[in-house]
Scaffold this motif. Structure first.
Motif, PDB file in Angstrom:
ATOM      1  N   ILE A 162      40.868  95.518   7.720  1.00 40.67           N
ATOM      2  CA  ILE A 162      41.943  95.422   6.867  1.00 40.67           C
ATOM      3  C   ILE A 162      42.075  96.945   6.070  1.00 40.67           C
ATOM      4  O   ILE A 162      41.507  97.263   5.245  1.00 40.67           O
ATOM      5  N   ASN A 163      43.349  97.149   6.233  1.00 42.47           N
ATOM      6  CA  ASN A 163      43.772  98.378   5.619  1.00 42.47           C
ATOM      7  C   ASN A 163      44.541  97.997   4.352  1.00 42.47           C
ATOM      8  O   ASN A 163      45.549  97.504   4.424  1.00 42.47           O
ATOM      9  N   HIS A 164      44.019  98.434   3.308  1.00 42.95           N
ATOM     10  CA  HIS A 164      44.434  98.091   2.021  1.00 42.95           C
ATOM     11  C   HIS A 164      44.445  99.415   0.901  1.00 42.95           C
ATOM     12  O   HIS A 164      43.668  99.770   0.910  1.00 42.95           O
ATOM     13  N   GLY A 165      45.831  99.822   1.019  1.00 38.60           N
ATOM     14  CA  GLY A 165      46.094 101.147  -0.089  1.00 38.60           C
ATOM     15  C   GLY A 165      45.754 102.128   0.730  1.00 38.60           C
ATOM     16  O   GLY A 165      45.054 103.111   0.045  1.00 38.60           O
ATOM     17  N   GLY A 166      45.147 102.144   2.009  1.00 39.90           N
ATOM     18  CA  GLY A 166      44.945 103.507   2.517  1.00 39.90           C
ATOM     19  C   GLY A 166      43.307 103.563   2.655  1.00 39.90           C
ATOM     20  O   GLY A 166      42.713 104.363   3.168  1.00 39.90           O
ATOM     21  N   GLU A 167      42.635 102.530   2.207  1.00 40.62           N
ATOM     22  CA  GLU A 167      41.239 102.253   2.257  1.00 40.62           C
ATOM     23  C   GLU A 167      40.990 101.123   3.429  1.00 40.62           C
ATOM     24  O   GLU A 167      41.695 100.061   3.417  1.00 40.62           O
ATOM     25  N   LEU A 168      40.009 101.174   4.080  1.00 40.72           N
ATOM     26  CA  LEU A 168      39.658 100.436   5.043  1.00 40.72           C
ATOM     27  C   LEU A 168      38.570  99.396   4.912  1.00 40.72           C
ATOM     28  O   LEU A 168      37.293 100.057   4.531  1.00 40.72           O
ATOM     29  N   TYR A 169      38.727  98.265   4.774  1.00 41.62           N
ATOM     30  CA  TYR A 169      37.711  97.268   4.551  1.00 41.62           C
ATOM     31  C   TYR A 169      37.328  96.432   5.924  1.00 41.62           C
ATOM     32  O   TYR A 169      37.940  96.339   6.732  1.00 41.62           O
ATOM     33  N   SER A 170      36.310  95.596   5.750  1.00 44.58           N
ATOM     34  CA  SER A 170      35.866  94.922   6.967  1.00 44.58           C
ATOM     35  C   SER A 170      35.690  93.451   6.431  1.00 44.58           C
ATOM     36  O   SER A 170      34.832  93.340   5.376  1.00 44.58           O
ATOM     37  N   LEU A 171      36.145  92.631   6.820  1.00 44.31           N
ATOM     38  CA  LEU A 171      36.282  91.060   6.584  1.00 44.31           C
ATOM     39  C   LEU A 171      35.445  90.270   7.789  1.00 44.31           C
ATOM     40  O   LEU A 171      35.680  90.397   9.219  1.00 44.31           O
ATOM     41  N   ARG A 172      34.068  89.742   7.509  1.00 49.55           N
ATOM     42  CA  ARG A 172      33.102  89.513   8.620  1.00 49.55           C
ATOM     43  C   ARG A 172      32.885  88.120   8.310  1.00 49.55           C
ATOM     44  O   ARG A 172      32.709  87.699   6.954  1.00 49.55           O
ATOM     45  N   LEU A 173      32.570  87.285   9.137  1.00 50.32           N
ATOM     46  CA  LEU A 173      32.299  85.730   9.480  1.00 50.32           C
ATOM     47  C   LEU A 173      30.880  85.932   9.712  1.00 50.32           C
ATOM     48  O   LEU A 173      30.518  86.461  10.719  1.00 50.32           O
ATOM     49  N   THR A 174      30.193  85.310   8.815  1.00 48.06           N
ATOM     50  CA  THR A 174      28.586  85.189   9.081  1.00 48.06           C
ATOM     51  C   THR A 174      28.367  83.935  10.065  1.00 48.06           C
ATOM     52  O   THR A 174      28.958  82.873  10.135  1.00 48.06           O
ATOM     53  N   ARG A 175      27.039  84.079  10.250  1.00 48.76           N
ATOM     54  CA  ARG A 175      26.322  82.765  11.067  1.00 48.76           C
ATOM     55  C   ARG A 175      26.362  81.564  10.227  1.00 48.76           C
ATOM     56  O   ARG A 175      26.330  80.550  10.973  1.00 48.76           O
ATOM     57  N   ASN A 176      26.470  81.640   9.139  1.00 48.65           N
ATOM     58  CA  ASN A 176      26.427  80.438   8.281  1.00 48.65           C
ATOM     59  C   ASN A 176      27.893  80.130   7.646  1.00 48.65           C
ATOM     60  O   ASN A 176      28.015  79.244   6.797  1.00 48.65           O
ATOM     61  N   GLY A 177      28.714  80.806   8.296  1.00 49.29           N
ATOM     62  CA  GLY A 177      30.193  80.344   8.229  1.00 49.29           C
ATOM     63  C   GLY A 177      30.849  80.893   6.749  1.00 49.29           C
ATOM     64  O   GLY A 177      31.862  80.337   6.529  1.00 49.29           O
ATOM     65  N   LYS A 178      30.073  81.982   6.355  1.00 45.37           N
ATOM     66  CA  LYS A 178      30.524  82.513   5.137  1.00 45.37           C
ATOM     67  C   LYS A 178      31.637  83.612   5.439  1.00 45.37           C
ATOM     68  O   LYS A 178      31.349  84.375   6.417  1.00 45.37           O
ATOM     69  N   LEU A 179      32.470  84.238   4.402  1.00 44.61           N
ATOM     70  CA  LEU A 179      33.042  85.256   4.656  1.00 44.61           C
ATOM     71  C   LEU A 179      32.746  86.287   3.835  1.00 44.61           C
ATOM     72  O   LEU A 179      32.286  86.240   2.426  1.00 44.61           O
ATOM     73  N   ILE A 180      32.575  87.729   4.226  1.00 45.01           N
ATOM     74  CA  ILE A 180      32.124  88.796   3.387  1.00 45.01           C
ATOM     75  C   ILE A 180      33.011  89.799   3.569  1.00 45.01           C
ATOM     76  O   ILE A 180      33.653  90.181   4.748  1.00 45.01           O
ATOM     77  N   LEU A 181      33.583  90.619   2.819  1.00 46.16           N
ATOM     78  CA  LEU A 181      34.444  91.712   2.508  1.00 46.16           C
ATOM     79  C   LEU A 181      33.902  92.825   2.086  1.00 46.16           C
ATOM     80  O   LEU A 181      33.139  92.613   0.928  1.00 46.16           O
ATOM     81  N   THR A 182      33.700  93.829   2.730  1.00 46.83           N
ATOM     82  CA  THR A 182      33.076  95.140   2.292  1.00 46.83           C
ATOM     83  C   THR A 182      34.030  95.988   2.818  1.00 46.83           C
ATOM     84  O   THR A 182      35.118  96.273   3.568  1.00 46.83           O
ATOM     85  N   LYS A 183      33.740  97.392   1.688  1.00 42.10           N
ATOM     86  CA  LYS A 183      34.455  98.700   1.980  1.00 42.10           C
ATOM     87  C   LYS A 183      33.793  99.372   2.824  1.00 42.10           C
ATOM     88  O   LYS A 183      32.822  99.538   2.915  1.00 42.10           O
TER      89      LYS A 183
END
Length: 61
Positions: A40-61
Motif C-alpha cells: 500500500i502506497n500512502h503519502g509516498g511511503e510503502l506499507y505492507s498489509l499481510r494476512l497471518t496463518r491465524n487470519g489476523k492482519l498486520i500492517l507494517t512500514k
C-alpha cells in the motif's frame, strides 16, 4: 501532596469537523484479492498489509 489533574486536551480550532456519515467499509478479501500480502502506497511511503496463518492482519512500514 496531590497534584491537580491535567485538564483534558482541547480540540484545535482548525481541526476538521467530524463527518456525520459512516466511513466506507472494505472487506479484507477485496484488499488482498486472494493474496497473502499486498503493498500500500500512502503519502509516498510503502506499507505492507499481510494476512497471518491465524487470519489476523498486520500492517507494517
Amino acid at each position: 501532596m496531590n497534584t491537580p489533574a491535567s485538564p483534558l486536551p482541547q480540540t484545535p480550532a482548525n481541526a476538521p469537523a467530524a463527518s456525520s456519515s459512516p466511513s466506507p467499509t472494505l472487506d479484507s478479501a477485496q484488499l488482498l484479492g486472494g493474496r497473502k500480502q499486498v503493498a500500500i502506497n500512502h503519502g509516498g511511503e510503502l506499507y505492507s498489509l499481510r494476512l497471518t496463518r491465524n487470519g489476523k492482519l498486520i500492517l507494517t512500514k
